[in-house]
Design a protein around this motif. Structure first.
Motif, PDB file in Angstrom:
ATOM      1  N   VAL A 118       1.722  -9.141   1.175  1.00 28.28           N
ATOM      2  CA  VAL A 118       2.797  -9.000   2.153  1.00 28.28           C
ATOM      3  C   VAL A 118       3.058 -10.339   2.834  1.00 28.28           C
ATOM      4  O   VAL A 118       2.147 -10.956   3.382  1.00 28.28           O
ATOM      5  CB  VAL A 118       2.445  -7.938   3.223  1.00 28.28           C
ATOM      6  CG1 VAL A 118       3.585  -7.814   4.234  1.00 28.28           C
ATOM      7  CG2 VAL A 118       2.168  -6.591   2.566  1.00 28.28           C
ATOM      8  N   SER A 149      10.674   5.183   1.914  1.00 31.52           N
ATOM      9  CA  SER A 149      10.521   4.266   0.783  1.00 31.52           C
ATOM     10  C   SER A 149      10.717   4.958  -0.562  1.00 31.52           C
ATOM     11  O   SER A 149      10.949   4.293  -1.570  1.00 31.52           O
ATOM     12  CB  SER A 149       9.139   3.611   0.830  1.00 31.52           C
ATOM     13  OG  SER A 149       8.119   4.589   0.791  1.00 31.52           O
ATOM     14  N   ILE A 185      12.011  -6.543   6.007  1.00 29.42           N
ATOM     15  CA  ILE A 185      11.820  -5.555   7.067  1.00 29.42           C
ATOM     16  C   ILE A 185      11.811  -6.276   8.413  1.00 29.42           C
ATOM     17  O   ILE A 185      10.794  -6.843   8.802  1.00 29.42           O
ATOM     18  CB  ILE A 185      10.511  -4.770   6.879  1.00 29.42           C
ATOM     19  CG1 ILE A 185      10.428  -4.173   5.472  1.00 29.42           C
ATOM     20  CG2 ILE A 185      10.377  -3.675   7.940  1.00 29.42           C
ATOM     21  CD1 ILE A 185       9.097  -3.523   5.155  1.00 29.42           C
ATOM     22  N   LEU A 211       5.373   1.295   0.531  1.00 32.21           N
ATOM     23  CA  LEU A 211       6.191   0.680  -0.517  1.00 32.21           C
ATOM     24  C   LEU A 211       5.464   0.728  -1.851  1.00 32.21           C
ATOM     25  O   LEU A 211       4.259   0.452  -1.925  1.00 32.21           O
ATOM     26  CB  LEU A 211       6.513  -0.774  -0.156  1.00 32.21           C
ATOM     27  CG  LEU A 211       7.313  -1.004   1.120  1.00 32.21           C
ATOM     28  CD1 LEU A 211       7.461  -2.498   1.393  1.00 32.21           C
ATOM     29  CD2 LEU A 211       8.687  -0.349   1.026  1.00 32.21           C
ATOM     30  N   PRO A 244       7.115  -7.221  -0.228  1.00 29.99           N
ATOM     31  CA  PRO A 244       7.487  -6.979   1.170  1.00 29.99           C
ATOM     32  C   PRO A 244       7.572  -8.293   1.953  1.00 29.99           C
ATOM     33  O   PRO A 244       6.723  -9.166   1.824  1.00 29.99           O
ATOM     34  CB  PRO A 244       6.338  -6.109   1.706  1.00 29.99           C
ATOM     35  CG  PRO A 244       5.586  -5.644   0.495  1.00 29.99           C
ATOM     36  CD  PRO A 244       5.769  -6.708  -0.540  1.00 29.99           C
ATOM     37  N   VAL A 270       4.941  -0.515   5.486  1.00 31.25           N
ATOM     38  CA  VAL A 270       4.572  -1.475   4.441  1.00 31.25           C
ATOM     39  C   VAL A 270       3.712  -0.819   3.371  1.00 31.25           C
ATOM     40  O   VAL A 270       3.929  -1.014   2.166  1.00 31.25           O
ATOM     41  CB  VAL A 270       3.846  -2.686   5.073  1.00 31.25           C
ATOM     42  CG1 VAL A 270       3.256  -3.573   3.981  1.00 31.25           C
ATOM     43  CG2 VAL A 270       4.799  -3.487   5.948  1.00 31.25           C
ATOM     44  N   VAL A 289      11.727  -6.841  -0.262  1.00 30.68           N
ATOM     45  CA  VAL A 289      12.063  -5.843   0.751  1.00 30.68           C
ATOM     46  C   VAL A 289      11.919  -6.495   2.128  1.00 30.68           C
ATOM     47  O   VAL A 289      10.811  -6.712   2.605  1.00 30.68           O
ATOM     48  CB  VAL A 289      11.155  -4.605   0.646  1.00 30.68           C
ATOM     49  CG1 VAL A 289      11.549  -3.568   1.697  1.00 30.68           C
ATOM     50  CG2 VAL A 289      11.236  -3.995  -0.753  1.00 30.68           C
TER      51      VAL A 289
END
Length: 314
Positions: free
Chosen positions: A142, A183, A95, A111, A122, A108, A93
């Motif tokens: 992340v 999300s 971003i 998710l 992420p 975040v 994902v």
């Protein structure tokens, strides 16, 4: 350097000709059906000036591209040390976030860990943020990288895509860092790819619900640009500027992406040119949770037009 020398030499020769052989310009004037010498000189001077301006614009654009490439390279070096293990099926994902400290942490954390057996990874690209966007996005699992100079949403997506391709993710999803893309719609976005019904899935606020508060002028503009893309690519999409999308990971390398700011039309046109199966799904666009939009008004329309036409032509 050689081009600079040629331009300077041409200008010097032109000035010498004015002094030494002024009749030369009378001959040019006769060819152009211009009787007065000063009119001919003025016309040639304007043409020369325009040539210099276009040349300088090309130099600036080339230098900017080199700086942007360097910025993204430095960011990708950061990602080398924090890569995921790359095992199993994953959904990356991406971003892009520019000064989104007020919302990025919540985005975040919202998710899911997995979607239909796919691990969610992420990837936050802090695009030259001057606030705490990067630090607030960091948590276990992340990947966060920072652009030291703002690259625009398109540049941030290119960095995120590069990381996703290195990780060999199965599906890449892009969503905004301002909380407008819920999300809980992620599974709906990736389902057509998982079920092998599509390679590129776009969210459509026109098929779903739009709480973003866009003005009537902006909504009308989106429809106009969407129709233009549909005519040029023989598509039937309804929302060409939506940043909530999913792409099959193996198809990313086929897309030629150069646009720094206005990336949505470029992605759609490139997908069509490379034969990706497109599908739209209805989604909800929420109101921005904090801050203000980073998109210019008049500049946005001009940028979209330029991106659509240049991507279609190349």
């Amino acid at each position: 350097m050689r081009t600079d020398l040629l331009l300077a030499g041409g200008a010097a020769i032109g000035l010498l000709a004015v002094v030494l052989v002024p009749d030369f310009y009378d001959q040019i004037g006769n060819l152009l059906n211009i009787r007065k010498r000063y009119v001919t000189l003025s016309l040639l001077a304007i043409v020369a000036l325009l040539a210099c301006v276009f040349y300088l614009m090309a130099l600036v654009r080339a230098n900017r591209a080199r700086i942007n490439d360097l910025t993204r390279s430095l960011s990708l070096e950061q990602a080398n040390a924090i890569q995921a293990d790359g095992s199993g099926q994953t959904i990356g994902v991406v971003i892009p976030a520019y000064n989104e400290e007020a919302t990025i942490e919540e985005v975040v954390n919202s998710l899911p860990e997995t979607i239909r057996g796919y691990l969610v990874m992420p990837i936050v690209v802090s695009d030259g943020s001057a606030d705490a966007t990067a630090s607030r996005a960091r948590s276990d699992g992340v990947t966060v990288v920072e652009h030291h100079l703002n690259q625009g949403q398109g540049g941030a997506l290119q960095t995120g895509f590069e990381i996703a391709m290195r990780e060999e993710v199965s599906i890449v999803v892009t969503m905004d860092g301002d909380g407008q893309h819920p999300s809980d719609r992620l599974e709906r976005m990736v389902a057509p790819i998982i079920d092998d019904e599509a390679d590129y899935v776009m969210g459509s606020r026109h098929k779903g619900t739009d709480y973003s508060g866009n003005s009537a002028v902006r909504r009308a503009g989106i429809r106009v640009f969407t129709r233009l893309i549909n005519v040029l690519t023989k598509s039937e999409i309804t929302d060409c500027t939506n940043g909530f999308r999913a792409i099959r990971g193996t198809e990313l390398s086929k897309l030629t992406l150069t646009e720094e700011r206005f990336s949505a039309p470029e992605l759609i046109i490139e997908a069509r040119k490379n034969g990706l199966r497109l599908q739209e799904v209805p989604i909800t666009i929420e109101e921005r949770q904090a801050g203000q939009t980073k998109k210019p008004q008049l500049g946005y329309a001009i940028g979209l037009t330029r991106t659509i036409l240049t991507t279609w032509i190349r």
